[in-house]
Design a protein around this motif. Structure first.
Motif, mmCIF file in Angstrom:
data_model
loop_
_atom_site.group_PDB
_atom_site.id
_atom_site.type_symbol
_atom_site.label_atom_id
_atom_site.label_comp_id
_atom_site.label_asym_id
_atom_site.label_seq_id
_atom_site.Cartn_x
_atom_site.Cartn_y
_atom_site.Cartn_z
ATOM 1 N N SER A 195 -15.108 14.055 -0.789
ATOM 2 C CA SER A 195 -13.842 13.396 -1.108
ATOM 3 C C SER A 195 -13.304 12.777 0.185
ATOM 4 C CB SER A 195 -12.837 14.399 -1.674
ATOM 5 O OG SER A 195 -12.510 15.343 -0.682
ATOM 6 N N VAL A 196 -12.195 12.064 0.083
ATOM 7 C CA VAL A 196 -11.664 11.439 1.289
ATOM 8 C C VAL A 196 -10.390 12.130 1.733
ATOM 9 C CG1 VAL A 196 -12.664 9.198 0.749
ATOM 10 C CG2 VAL A 196 -10.343 9.726 -0.004
ATOM 11 N N LYS A 197 -10.179 12.128 3.033
ATOM 12 C CA LYS A 197 -8.910 12.641 3.538
ATOM 13 C C LYS A 197 -8.454 11.747 4.689
ATOM 14 C CE LYS A 197 -10.003 15.695 7.262
ATOM 15 N NZ LYS A 197 -11.258 16.071 7.688
ATOM 16 N N PRO A 198 -7.144 11.585 4.831
ATOM 17 C CA PRO A 198 -6.642 10.708 5.903
ATOM 18 C C PRO A 198 -7.135 11.182 7.266
ATOM 19 C CG PRO A 198 -4.887 11.269 4.383
ATOM 20 C CD PRO A 198 -6.059 12.120 3.998
ATOM 21 N N ASP A 247 0.585 -2.684 0.914
ATOM 22 C CA ASP A 247 1.440 -3.839 1.198
ATOM 23 C C ASP A 247 2.614 -3.400 2.065
ATOM 24 O OD1 ASP A 247 3.268 -2.632 -0.410
ATOM 25 O OD2 ASP A 247 3.097 -4.064 -2.066
ATOM 26 N N ALA A 248 3.512 -4.330 2.363
ATOM 27 C CA ALA A 248 4.592 -4.039 3.298
ATOM 28 C C ALA A 248 5.460 -2.880 2.825
ATOM 29 C CB ALA A 248 5.441 -5.290 3.507
ATOM 30 N N ALA A 249 5.578 -2.710 1.486
ATOM 31 C CA ALA A 249 6.433 -1.643 0.959
ATOM 32 C C ALA A 249 5.709 -0.301 0.914
ATOM 33 C CB ALA A 249 6.913 -2.027 -0.434
ATOM 34 N N GLY A 250 4.415 -0.285 1.269
ATOM 35 C CA GLY A 250 3.666 0.964 1.272
ATOM 36 C C GLY A 250 2.956 1.225 -0.039
ATOM 37 N N THR A 251 2.900 0.217 -0.939
ATOM 38 C CA THR A 251 2.178 0.380 -2.200
ATOM 39 C C THR A 251 0.686 0.175 -1.962
ATOM 40 O OG1 THR A 251 4.079 -0.709 -3.170
ATOM 41 C CG2 THR A 251 2.191 -0.302 -4.628
ATOM 42 N N PHE A 252 -0.120 1.057 -2.550
ATOM 43 C CA PHE A 252 -1.561 0.974 -2.360
ATOM 44 C C PHE A 252 -2.126 -0.306 -2.981
ATOM 45 C CE2 PHE A 252 -5.872 1.714 -3.869
ATOM 46 C CZ PHE A 252 -6.493 2.093 -2.691
ATOM 47 N N LYS A 253 -2.964 -1.027 -2.231
ATOM 48 C CA LYS A 253 -3.530 -2.279 -2.748
ATOM 49 C C LYS A 253 -5.043 -2.209 -2.945
ATOM 50 C CE LYS A 253 -1.277 -5.554 -3.157
ATOM 51 N NZ LYS A 253 -0.440 -5.938 -4.321
ATOM 52 N N GLY A 254 -5.732 -1.389 -2.199
ATOM 53 C CA GLY A 254 -7.190 -1.315 -2.350
ATOM 54 C C GLY A 254 -7.828 -0.717 -1.104
ATOM 55 N N TYR A 255 -9.151 -0.583 -1.194
ATOM 56 C CA TYR A 255 -9.887 -0.034 -0.058
ATOM 57 C C TYR A 255 -10.642 -1.137 0.673
ATOM 58 C CZ TYR A 255 -9.088 4.412 -2.383
ATOM 59 O OH TYR A 255 -8.501 5.499 -2.966
ATOM 60 N N ALA A 256 -10.739 -0.985 1.985
ATOM 61 C CA ALA A 256 -11.606 -1.856 2.767
ATOM 62 C C ALA A 256 -12.706 -0.970 3.321
ATOM 63 C CB ALA A 256 -10.841 -2.520 3.896
ATOM 64 N N VAL A 257 -13.956 -1.333 3.015
ATOM 65 C CA VAL A 257 -15.080 -0.466 3.346
ATOM 66 C C VAL A 257 -15.979 -1.127 4.386
ATOM 67 C CG1 VAL A 257 -16.967 0.886 2.373
ATOM 68 C CG2 VAL A 257 -15.012 0.265 0.931
ATOM 69 N N ALA A 261 -16.523 9.495 -4.043
ATOM 70 C CA ALA A 261 -15.504 10.056 -3.161
ATOM 71 C C ALA A 261 -14.156 9.371 -3.335
ATOM 72 C CB ALA A 261 -15.951 9.937 -1.707
ATOM 73 N N TYR A 262 -14.164 8.144 -3.904
ATOM 74 C CA TYR A 262 -12.883 7.452 -4.081
ATOM 75 C C TYR A 262 -11.957 8.300 -4.946
ATOM 76 C CZ TYR A 262 -15.143 3.084 -2.557
ATOM 77 O OH TYR A 262 -15.788 2.120 -1.849
#
Lengths: 219, 216
Positions: free
Chosen positions: A70-73, A89-99, A202-203
């Protein structure tokens, strides 16, 4: 001339080299101290830019490490073998993963980064970070707009992306290869497939992404 | 020595590297970087600039220290000095121009073994005053940069259809890709050498004719 001809003592030879080596060392350490922060900052800026490009709409990121399936920060400054970036995004909303991914190309290792959206199962972009593919042929994997552009909406349905002859792709997992750069474009597809297979289980489930951690002190 | 001949000597040392003793086209030194990084004009200029910095810096330093360096360890000491300047150039370029550094990469570090640089220390800086050594280094690196720039420009224009990244021809131009690949370096270099040798041969012959004509 006589002064030049006379034998220098062993001591003076050693002393000369010692002093030269010592001073050279001091200089190099000095220039390293000055340039290293700039070099690191440039590299970080380049990575951030690439992440924000492959995950449209994002402007903040946090590194995630692979940990027992799994993933962890990843804490700031820590290193891990396998890292992806969650983009927000600027407000902290999740937009996607960059791999980030890498693997052998035609000449040398190709390093790239691709965006992936777990809610739609689609890639959101791809950018080659470093490659030494043949100029004019293989390096089209960076410059060819059609090739790069199609990664904004391909799926790993059925496990992996598939290579198709240019213009003949019909399925959402078909990626058109570039005429004249077949090996390099297939390498990009293979690299993405290999990396995706490493991460696919793991996502975190869509909606359960780790929240953006507060920026560390002093950032 | 009069002031006049001092000045003449200085001009001679400065100018000789640019044309008459051009390190690349006449002495055929430093051909590795001259071929390897000249696939575009900007890469050629960056390499020329880095070499310029290293050559001028080490020539001045070697000339300053020439009476303190025992001759048994002079080559080693020169290399230590050159390597230090190269490291400084390497880190600075990495920090200031990451895009160019990405292209030149390993070749910056390889300036250490560029025979033009060690050659100038041994043949000139270790035997001449600081001023003359600096002029000699300026001229030689200008000649080197000029040669690289010519190679880089020709190869970029033919092989990529652009100059400093600016496209020169319309979409109808099919770039001659081989020119920016390694063989293009040899083709361009060979052609330029042929032209230069032909020119100097012709000049020599006409000078001789003139001389014979005068004698008769």
């Amino acid at each position: 001339m006589s002064a030049e001809e006379k034998e220098a003592s062993a001591f003076s030879l050693v002393a000369t080299l010692g002093v030269a080596g010592f001073l050279a060392g001091l200089f190099i350490v000095g220039i390293y101290q000055i340039t290293d922060p700039v070099i690191k900052a440039n590299e970080a800026a380049e990575l951030h830019e690439a992440v924000f490009k492959v995950v449209p709409g994002s402007s903040q990121l946090q590194a995630l490490a692979l940990d027992n399936g799994s993933v962890k920060p990843l804490a700031h400054g820590d290193e891990a073998e396998h890292v992806i970036f969650a983009a927000y995004d600027a407000a902290g909303t999740f937009k996607g993963y960059a791999v980030p991914a890498q693997g052998p190309g035609f000449q040398d290792v190709i390093r790239l980064i691709y965006g992936f959206d777990t809610s739609t199962g689609k890639t959101t972009g791809m950018q080659v970070l470093a490659s030494k593919e043949t100029p004019g042929l293989g390096d089209k994997i960076i410059k060819d707009q059609h090739f790069v552009g199609q990664f904004t909406s391909r799926t790993f349905d059925g496990g992996e992306l598939l290579a198709a002859k240019s213009g003949e792709g019909t399925l959402p997992q078909h990626v058109d290869t570039i005429t004249g750069a077949t090996i390099s474009s297939k390498a990009v597809i293979r690299i993405m497939n290999e990396t995706q297979s490493l991460w696919k289980d793991a996502y975190p489930a869509p909606g359960a992404e780790p929240a953006l951690a507060a920026p560390a002190e002093g950032e | 020595m009069t002031a006049q001949s001092d000045r003449e000597r200085a001009v001679t040392e400065l100018v000789k590297g640019i044309w008459r003793e051009n390190p690349v086209f006449v002495a055929l030194l430093g051909l590795c970087p001259a071929m390897a990084v000249t696939n575009s004009a900007i890469n050629a200029l960056a390499m020329g600039g880095a070499t310029f910095f290293v050559l001028v810096g080490s020539s001045v330093l070697v000339s300053l220290l020439r009476s303190w360096i025992p001759k048994q360890v002079r080559i080693t000491t020169f290399i230590v000095i050159i390597a230090t300047f190269v490291t400084v150039a390497d880190y600075s370029l990495h920090a200031l121009a990451p895009a160019v550094y990405k292209e030149l990469g390993a070749f910056i570090a390889l300036i250490v073994v560029n025979c033009i640089i060690l050659g100038r220390q041994e043949a000139f800086a270790s035997r001449n005053s600081v001023g003359l050594s600096a002029l000699d280094a300026l001229g030689m690196s200008a000649g080197f940069t000029l040669a690289l720039f010519m190679l880089g420009s020709i190869r970029e224009v033919l092989g990529n259809g652009s100059f400093f990244g600016v496209p020169l021809f319309g979409a109808g131009f099919e770039p001659w890709v081989v020119m920016i690949l390694p063989p293009g370096g040899f083709l361009t270099m060979g052609t330029l050498l042929m032209i230069f040798n032909w020119l100097s041969e012709r000049r020599k012959r006409s000078a001789q004719l003139l001389l014979e004509g005068g004698a008769a």
